[in-house]
Design an enzyme around this catalytic site. Structure first.
Site, PDB file in Angstrom:
ATOM      1  N   GLY A 157       0.817  -1.211   0.000  1.00  0.00           N
ATOM      2  CA  GLY A 157       0.000   0.000   0.000  1.00  0.00           C
ATOM      3  C   GLY A 157       0.843   1.249   0.000  1.00  0.00           C
ATOM      4  O   GLY A 157       2.061   1.179  -0.185  1.00  0.00           O
ATOM      5  N   ASN A 158       0.193   2.386   0.185  1.00  0.00           N
ATOM      6  CA  ASN A 158       0.917   3.650   0.233  1.00  0.00           C
ATOM      7  C   ASN A 158       0.288   4.552   1.293  1.00  0.00           C
ATOM      8  O   ASN A 158      -0.708   4.190   1.916  1.00  0.00           O
ATOM      9  CB  ASN A 158       0.936   4.316  -1.151  1.00  0.00           C
ATOM     10  CG  ASN A 158      -0.448   4.693  -1.622  1.00  0.00           C
ATOM     11  OD1 ASN A 158      -1.076   5.599  -1.090  1.00  0.00           O
ATOM     12  ND2 ASN A 158      -0.946   3.977  -2.626  1.00  0.00           N
ATOM     13  N   ARG A 159       0.886   5.716   1.508  1.00  0.00           N
ATOM     14  CA  ARG A 159       0.534   6.558   2.646  1.00  0.00           C
ATOM     15  C   ARG A 159      -0.532   7.597   2.356  1.00  0.00           C
ATOM     16  O   ARG A 159      -0.739   8.501   3.155  1.00  0.00           O
ATOM     17  CB  ARG A 159       1.797   7.218   3.191  1.00  0.00           C
ATOM     18  CG  ARG A 159       2.763   6.212   3.809  1.00  0.00           C
ATOM     19  CD  ARG A 159       4.094   6.842   4.118  1.00  0.00           C
ATOM     20  NE  ARG A 159       3.966   7.990   5.003  1.00  0.00           N
ATOM     21  CZ  ARG A 159       4.885   8.930   5.148  1.00  0.00           C
ATOM     22  NH1 ARG A 159       5.991   8.868   4.460  1.00  0.00           N
ATOM     23  NH2 ARG A 159       4.690   9.932   5.980  1.00  0.00           N
ATOM     24  N   SER A 160      -1.209   7.524   1.226  1.00  0.00           N
ATOM     25  CA  SER A 160      -2.242   8.515   0.942  1.00  0.00           C
ATOM     26  C   SER A 160      -3.341   8.474   2.008  1.00  0.00           C
ATOM     27  O   SER A 160      -3.883   7.420   2.319  1.00  0.00           O
ATOM     28  CB  SER A 160      -2.857   8.257  -0.430  1.00  0.00           C
ATOM     29  OG  SER A 160      -3.922   9.152  -0.643  1.00  0.00           O
ATOM     30  N   ALA A 209      -4.275   7.749  -4.928  1.00  0.00           N
ATOM     31  CA  ALA A 209      -2.934   7.236  -5.201  1.00  0.00           C
ATOM     32  C   ALA A 209      -3.053   5.738  -5.475  1.00  0.00           C
ATOM     33  O   ALA A 209      -3.026   4.929  -4.542  1.00  0.00           O
ATOM     34  CB  ALA A 209      -2.019   7.493  -4.013  1.00  0.00           C
TER      35      ALA A 209
END
Ligand code: CTP
Ligand code: CA
Length: 229
Positions: free
Chosen positions: A33-36, A100
């Site tokens: 995943g990502n930090r959005s 994102a």
């Protein structure tokens, strides 16, 4: 907030906003995943609703509460985000891709939890590229008159400055507007404030002053409204 907030200049319009960060499952308990945080996308959805729009918010894994008066479609992966955005885009006067999406997904999702092995070795994960939703929307144009907006967080590198890379990205994606955040100094992810430059395919460029994500959202809608038929 601004004069436009009360003017209802999006009344009778249908807009689609994507927000948050997608997750690609590795096994039943893990993901890439990502930090959005979803904050800017949710602010865009709220601002559009305040200006009178019918809003579909396609939300990927955000912890934020559903905005009042907005249709929220929850998704997890980039493939699910793509399906939901393309379906809603058929009836949309504007699509804003503030999400994102994970650029890659594992080739294989394990049906069972990946276990450690006794010899201390680690598994290799093979990735494949996800579909580019913004590029697909911009090139296929499910509704030709719709205004399509992308986002880009750039640092600049030895191949170009933030604005040079952003201009190239706008051309590559084929969207009408690109909202560019300079992230070389850190902070944006999860931050209250935001600052941006909006680049247009027609060559125009608008500086968005530092302000709340709500204030930035209203400047983005001002630019979208100016380009609606
Ligand atoms: N985007 C998309 N589908 C993807 C990846 C990105 O629609 N699979 C959208 C994002 O929502 C954003 C814009 O494209 O509006 C730019 O995202 P960005 O990650 O900057 O673009 P990429 O083409 O993935 O380039 P990079 O290699 O710099 O990550
Ligand atoms: Ca990307």
């Amino acid at each position: 907030e601004t004069g436009a907030t009360l003017s209802g200049d999006l009344a009778g319009r249908h807009v689609v906003v994507s927000a948050g960060g997608t997750r690609e499952r590795l096994d039943p308990v893990r993901f890439l995943g990502n930090r959005s945080s979803g904050l800017q996308g949710y602010a865009l959805a709220r601002a559009a609703a305040a200006r009178g729009a019918e809003v579909t918010l396609v939300a990927a894994n955000s912890a934020l509460p559903d905005p009042a008066g907005v249709k929220v479609v929850k998704v997890e992966t980039t493939a699910e985000l793509r399906d939901a955005v393309l379906a809603a885009a058929v009836a949309a006067d504007a699509v804003v891709m503030a999400a994102a999406p994970a650029d890659f997904r594992p080739v294989n999702e394990s049906a069972t939890k990946i276990k450690k092995s006794a010899d201390g070795s680690a598994p290799s994960i093979t990735l494949q590229q996800n579909p580019d939703i913004l590029h697909e929307l911009s090139t296929h144009r499910p509704r030709p008159e719709a205004v399509i907006v992308g986002f880009a967080a750039e640092t600049g590198d030895d191949t170009g400055s933030v604005l040079e890379l952003a201009r190239a990205k706008l051309a590559r994606k084929g969207c009408d507007l690109l909202v560019v955040n300079d992230v070389s100094g850190g902070a944006v992810f999860g931050a209250e404030d935001n600052q941006a430059v909006i680049l247009a395919a027609d060559g125009a460029s608008v500086d968005v002053p530092r302000g709340s994500k709500s204030a930035v959202a209203h400047v983005i809608w001002d630019q979208v409204v100016a380009r609606m038929g």
